[in-house]
Scaffold this active site. Sequence first.
Site, PDB file in Angstrom:
ATOM      1  CG  ASP A 291       4.788 -25.195 -44.449  1.00  0.00           C
ATOM      2  OD1 ASP A 291       5.163 -25.354 -43.279  1.00  0.00           O
ATOM      3  OD2 ASP A 291       5.567 -24.974 -45.401  1.00  0.00           O
ATOM      4  CB  ALA A 292      -1.176 -22.732 -43.378  1.00  0.00           C
TER       5      ALA A 292
END
Length: 206
Positions: free
Chosen positions: A31-32
């Site tokens: 995930d970012a």
Amino acid sequence: APIHQWLNVALPGEPIYEDRSLDFGIVHRLDAETSGPILTARTLPAWHFLRLQFEAMRVRKTYVCLVHGDFSQEQVDENGSVAVNARLRKRGKGNARSFVCTLGQSAETHFKLVETHSYRNRTYSLVEASLVTGRTHQIRAHLTHLGYPLVSDGLYLTEEQARADRAWCDRMFLHCKGLQFLDPSLLCPSFLPEPLLLRSYLSKPA
């Protein structure tokens, strides 16, 4: 720069790093704002071999995160873990939130308390998370469901909570500390450890 561009510079001449259909040789994603190792393959057979392990849920992924609240209040099993087996479903496309739903996909996470911290009269818990499945935002959604949202998680916290967290921790506190998989060249288990670079946030003065 995107990861595949960095791979082309670091390991020039590998055709797989230019092949969009093979995700430029990248086997999985984070995930970012999540830190940690990214597994890539240099050959087509290795890419398929590693992807199959992920799809068959044979890769052991271990994360560490800082959450709001005192996780020691949770009831643990005989292994000292808190097992969450709750189906997850996304609310929409893109970077939409996932939520617990009986109509969602199966999702299982095991959490273990590492230590608790007190900061500005609030209690936080450093928690280790082991994924059995790999659904979108699985750790974040399961922890929010339990009532322990991640520090500085702009998607799962309220805007006010996220703003307060970002004043002392300027990114989401979620880190992939290790990947365990079967090495396609050695056919033996391999482990990619990663240091907890977020540790500095835990030593900030109140």
